[in-house]
Structure formats: structure tokens, C-alpha cells
Design a protein around this motif. Structure first.
Motif, PDB file in Angstrom:
ATOM      1  N   ASP A 165      72.362 -25.549 -38.267  1.00 46.40           N
ATOM      2  CA  ASP A 165      71.756 -26.331 -39.324  1.00 46.40           C
ATOM      3  C   ASP A 165      70.268 -26.186 -39.253  1.00 46.40           C
ATOM      4  OD1 ASP A 165      74.216 -26.485 -40.321  1.00 46.40           O
ATOM      5  OD2 ASP A 165      74.567 -28.584 -39.407  1.00 46.40           O
ATOM      6  N   LEU A 166      69.473 -26.518 -38.195  1.00 46.47           N
ATOM      7  CA  LEU A 166      68.173 -26.944 -37.905  1.00 46.47           C
ATOM      8  C   LEU A 166      67.493 -25.560 -38.280  1.00 46.47           C
ATOM      9  CD1 LEU A 166      68.115 -29.086 -34.688  1.00 46.47           C
ATOM     10  CD2 LEU A 166      67.360 -29.630 -37.091  1.00 46.47           C
ATOM     11  N   PHE A 167      68.014 -24.435 -37.897  1.00 43.09           N
ATOM     12  CA  PHE A 167      67.364 -22.993 -37.908  1.00 43.09           C
ATOM     13  C   PHE A 167      68.182 -22.124 -38.734  1.00 43.09           C
ATOM     14  CE2 PHE A 167      66.269 -24.973 -33.707  1.00 43.09           C
ATOM     15  CZ  PHE A 167      64.861 -24.916 -33.821  1.00 43.09           C
ATOM     16  N   SER A 168      68.688 -22.561 -39.923  1.00 46.92           N
ATOM     17  CA  SER A 168      69.471 -21.971 -40.821  1.00 46.92           C
ATOM     18  C   SER A 168      69.094 -20.672 -41.282  1.00 46.92           C
ATOM     19  CB  SER A 168      69.599 -22.917 -42.223  1.00 46.92           C
ATOM     20  OG  SER A 168      68.244 -22.833 -42.930  1.00 46.92           O
ATOM     21  N   LEU A 213      63.172 -16.591 -29.320  1.00 39.71           N
ATOM     22  CA  LEU A 213      62.514 -17.016 -27.790  1.00 39.71           C
ATOM     23  C   LEU A 213      61.754 -18.317 -27.933  1.00 39.71           C
ATOM     24  CD1 LEU A 213      61.836 -13.391 -26.285  1.00 39.71           C
ATOM     25  CD2 LEU A 213      63.540 -14.873 -25.568  1.00 39.71           C
ATOM     26  N   GLU A 214      60.987 -18.315 -28.844  1.00 36.35           N
ATOM     27  CA  GLU A 214      60.070 -19.705 -28.995  1.00 36.35           C
ATOM     28  C   GLU A 214      61.150 -20.827 -29.031  1.00 36.35           C
ATOM     29  OE1 GLU A 214      57.682 -18.818 -32.260  1.00 36.35           O
ATOM     30  OE2 GLU A 214      55.821 -17.743 -31.058  1.00 36.35           O
ATOM     31  N   VAL A 215      62.132 -20.665 -29.987  1.00 34.86           N
ATOM     32  CA  VAL A 215      63.104 -21.865 -30.071  1.00 34.86           C
ATOM     33  C   VAL A 215      63.885 -22.438 -28.724  1.00 34.86           C
ATOM     34  CG1 VAL A 215      65.333 -22.477 -31.011  1.00 34.86           C
ATOM     35  CG2 VAL A 215      63.490 -21.368 -32.603  1.00 34.86           C
ATOM     36  N   PHE A 216      64.020 -21.359 -28.157  1.00 28.34           N
ATOM     37  CA  PHE A 216      64.567 -21.619 -26.542  1.00 28.34           C
ATOM     38  C   PHE A 216      63.237 -21.967 -25.523  1.00 28.34           C
ATOM     39  CE2 PHE A 216      67.873 -20.091 -29.078  1.00 28.34           C
ATOM     40  CZ  PHE A 216      69.044 -20.801 -28.719  1.00 28.34           C
ATOM     41  N   GLY A 217      62.230 -21.957 -25.679  1.00 31.65           N
ATOM     42  CA  GLY A 217      61.185 -22.512 -24.985  1.00 31.65           C
ATOM     43  C   GLY A 217      60.658 -21.173 -24.155  1.00 31.65           C
ATOM     44  N   LYS A 218      60.824 -20.095 -24.566  1.00 34.76           N
ATOM     45  CA  LYS A 218      60.165 -18.967 -24.033  1.00 34.76           C
ATOM     46  C   LYS A 218      59.083 -18.138 -24.728  1.00 34.76           C
ATOM     47  CE  LYS A 218      63.473 -19.084 -20.937  1.00 34.76           C
ATOM     48  NZ  LYS A 218      62.955 -19.424 -19.422  1.00 34.76           N
TER      49      LYS A 218
END
Length: 458
Positions: free
Chosen positions: A177-180, A223-228
């Protein structure tokens, strides 16, 4: 399906493990009785001790009514002879051979592998497969595992979650939902050594190794969403000037975007050969564990180091030494899967498993139906399977929520009319679509049933 596998080494054993687990009739041939004993003790297979290239040994293995022969011995020449005998004497319909020598793989000799010459239907090159895997790791240095799907339009990424990952303790349903607009989905999670297919309510925790399936256009954002963080790889150091290292260096030299490559090779004759074969790569003769040599190669200014010697322990130690000298990313070639748990404690960012890449390549050619790609994850713990949906498939015309997939299966993506879709329960699967599924190894037979394989085989 009746399959004869010649060579009971790591690759042959893994292929036998896959196929016998799917209730195929599998016979293994090897001249090492210990390998045959190990296989018959641990797998539901028949074993024959002897030389696979001998016609009487192939006959004893049942070649006269076999559907397929896979020649995966350590000798290219034996593998070729096996295929020739299987064709000429026993008329085996499908023959796969693993060939290592570069000369056999030269494109100008491709006419050699024809039924009226040397009847090999599929040639598998471990070095070529491993070099491609190495290039994929370099293209996504934040991931410990990568593989392309859907004609290069989508990619599987394996990443380890750090304590500062911004989406920890967030249910996967909420992430959707956050990153639809993000074309990405978490298809697998390895936690405390166990790999599983997540459910919408599952959360992510620091230390988890997750497998993401994403549209290539969304890789950086994912990758940015997961901190990479992502960065261009402009300076690469390769430790090991064998076939794999040479192939990687050659490919990097041909890229439009200039990549500066340095190679370290311990054997002087091999270093001279590599220097002659490469145009822009600087080749240094010496030990990749030598701190002074690494400093001479400007390891602290390199973007990544790739260690691809023929010794696992050297690759691990060279990666550790390079990181200690200031290189931000290390990628190691590791044949022994029991060494993989050491990667995290040693701070090695990614690894390449030649066995897994070769097994994946062979599986791609022996899976039933319109299977276009297969990628083996971990120590044969799961597979990612890409296949075209046939009109005979139980999937055709169904909504994803109505199919009834096993718990260990997730639909990773769908290619519909040339466009990659993020799949939801309401997505309709239609004939001609290309579907990608993540499946734990015990659920692969059910995936094949859903693809209605037998009608379209051969």
C-alpha cells in the motif's frame, strides 16, 4: 521421464536430486564407486559404476528406452562421446553436454553440434554461466544474488537487511500500500537459516535475507526502499586470471561505459596469457592475498573486487583482505555451499556458486512445458521458474486468488502483451502470458502440474 545422468559430482548429484524428487526415473553413472554409493544412499536413484562412454554401461543404465542423457562428467571429450553413442546406438531423443574448454565453445564452430555431426542438443558451459553471474553481481553490488527474467525486463535480487533498513517490522501488505507504484515484490525470506515464501502479514527483521522480484526500471528505487545504496562500478579488480576472470574482463572491456579493470594472477604463464588476450586490462603477476600488491593495484580506490580463483578459501581470504584494504564491495566465487554461512561474518557482500548456475542452466533445458528459465536458489532450497502459460494449463483464464497455489509458491510477476505487471489476487492469467513463480523445492512438482507440462514436452 527416464533420465540418465553421467557424472555423479556436485552438478550431477544436484540434477539427480531435483529430478528424482519429482518422481522421474533417474540413473546415475560414474566410475567412482563412492560417489555412486553416496547418491544411491541419499537419493531415490539407480546407480551404475563404470565409464559413461562405454556402450555396455549406457545399455546397463537403460539408454535403449531413455528420454534424455545428461553428460556432466569432468571430461569434455567423454561428455561428447556419451552424446554420440546415445544418439547413434540408442537413439536417445535429447542429449545435454557440459563443455568447459573455450575452443569447443567458439561460435565459429557452432555447426559442430548438429545431429549429422556431433549430436548434442544443448551445450552447457559452466565458465560462461559463471562469468555471466559475476557480471550480474557487479551490476547490482548491493545484492548477494541476482538473476534476470522476462527477457531482461525483470530481475531477482537477494539482499540482506541491515538494522537501519527503513521498512523493518512493517507487514508486507502495508508495504504494498505504501509503495503502490513500485513494481517489486518480496518472494522469499531466509531467516535463521530457513527459507520460506512469505504471507501478506509477515514482517521483515534485521538480518533477514530476502529475495525481491522487480521490474528493472525500479531496481534503484527498490534498493533505496530497503536501505541499499547504488553506485556505478567504474574500477574493478579481478583476482584470478582463469577462464572465468578472463571472460569477465573481456566483457567489461567491450562495454560502452568505460570500466577500468585490473587483474591479479598468481601463475606467471597464465598472467602473460591474460595480458596478451586482453586489450585495456592491466594484469599484475602475484598473489591476491599480498597486501603490498593490492595497494599497488590501488585497491582502496576500486569500486569492487571479484575473486574468482579455483580455490574457495583463497577467494574468501582475498575478499576479506581487499575489504580490509579499503575496497567497499567484495564478490567471491564459492563452490562449497558449506562455506556460504561464513560470508556474513567475513563481511563478504556477494558470492557466485558455479554449481547453482550450472544446475539452473541444465534445469532450464529439461523442465517440461514452455519453461523459459529456471534459477536455483541456495542449496537447491527453491526455484524461480519462468514459463509461458499454455491453453491446456489449469492457470489459463484464472484469477491468481482462485488458483490455489501451495503455501511455498508465490507468483513473482507476469508478462502480458510485452509489459511486466505486479501481480495481485485479482490479476487474471491468460493463455500466452509469461508467468514467473517462486517455489520451494518440495512444491516444484505442483508448479509443473499447473503448467500442464507433459502435453507440450519435446
Amino acid at each position: 521421464m527416464k533420465v540418465i545422468i553421467c557424472g555423479a559430482g556436485q552438478v550431477g548429484w544436484q540434477i539427480a536430486r531435483h529430478l528424482s524428487g519429482e518422481r522421474n526415473d533417474v540413473t546415475l553413472i560414474d566410475n567412482n564407486p563412492d560417489l555412486i554409493r553416496r547418491a544411491t544412499d541419499t537419493l531415490d536413484v539407480q546407480g551404475i559404476t563404470g565409464f559413461a562412454s562405454y556402450p555396455d554401461i549406457l545399455r546397463a543404465a537403460g539408454a535403449q528406452d531413455a528420454d534424455m542423457v545428461i553428460a556432466a562428467t569432468f571430461s569434455d571429450e567423454v561428455n561428447m562421446v556419451v552424446c554420440q553413442i546415445a544418439h547413434s546406438i540408442f537413439e536417445v531423443p535429447r542429449k545435454i553436454a557440459r563443455l568447459r574448454a573455450r575452443s569447443y565453445l567458439n561460435a565459429i564452430y557452432s555447426d559442430l553440434y548438429r545431429r549429422d555431426h556431433l549430436p548434442i542438443d544443448v551445450v552447457i558451459s559452466p565458465e560462461r554461466e559463471v562469468a555471466e553471474a559475476a557480471l550480474q553481481r557487479l551490476a547490482a553490488p548491493a545484492a548477494f544474488d541476482t538473476e534476470y527474467f522476462l527477457g531482461g525486463k525483470a530481475q531477482l535480487l537477494g539482499i540482506t537487511l541491515d538494522a537501519d533498513c527503513p521498512v523493518l517490522a512493517t507487514p508486507l501488505r502495508q508495504l504494498t500500500d505504501l509503495f503502490s507504484t513500485l513494481q517489486s515484490i518480496v518472494v522469499g525470506i531466509r531467516r535463521k537459516g530457513t527459507l520460506f515464501a512469505p504471507e501478506p502479514g509477515d514482517q521483515l527483521f534485521a538480518g533477514d535475507q530476502i529475495y525481491l522480484f522487480t521490474d528493472v526500471a525500479d531496481i534503484v528505487r527498490t534498493l533505496e526502499v530497503f536501505g541499499k545504496q547504488t553506485r556505478k562500478q567504474e574500477r574493478i579488480i579481478i583476482v584470478g586470471g582463469g577462464n572465468v576472470g578472463l571472460s569477465v574482463a573481456r566483457t567489461l572491456e567491450k562495454r560502452e561505459h568505460r570500466v577500468r579493470v585490473k587483474m591479479i594472477e598468481r601463475d606467471r604463464a597464465r598472467a602473460e596469457y591474460a595480458a596478451d588476450a586482453l586489450e585495456r586490462t592491466i594484469v599484475l603477476n602475484g598473489d591476491g592475498l599480498d597486501s603490498e600488491l593490492l595497494q599497488e593495484a590501488n585497491i582502496d580506490k576500486a569500486d569492487a573486487v571479484l575473486t574468482v580463483t579455483d580455490d574457495d578459501k583463497t577467494n574468501l581470504l582475498a575478499s576479506v583482505r581487499a575489504k580490509s584494504e579499503g575496497c567497499p564491495v567484495s564478490i567471491a566465487l564459492v563452490n562449497d555451499p558449506t562455506l556460504v554461512p561464513l560470508l556474513n561474518p567475513l563481511d563478504i557482500d556477494a558470492y557466485i556458486n558455479p554449481r547453482a548456475t550450472t544446475v539452473s542452466s541444465i534445469l532450464r533445458h529439461i523442465r517440461h512445458g514452455r519453461v523459459r528459465a529456471v534459477y536455483s536458489i541456495g542449496d537447491a532450497e527453491a526455484e524461480v521458474i519462468e514459463a509461458q502459460v499454455l491453453s491446456t494449463s489449469p492457470l489459463a483464464g484464472q484469477l491468481v486468488r482462485d488458483v490455489g497455489f501451495p503455501e511455498g509458491v508465490l507468483v513473482a510477476g507476469l508478462l502480458k502483451k510485452g509489459k511486466v505487471l505486479r501481480v495481485s489476487g485479482g490479476t487474471r492469467i491468460e493463455e500466452g502470458d509469461v508467468i514467473v513463480m517462486f517455489a520451494l523445492s518440495e512444491d516444484v512438482p505442483e508448479v509443473e502440474r499447473l503448467l500442464q507440462v507433459s502435453i507440450d514436452f519435446f
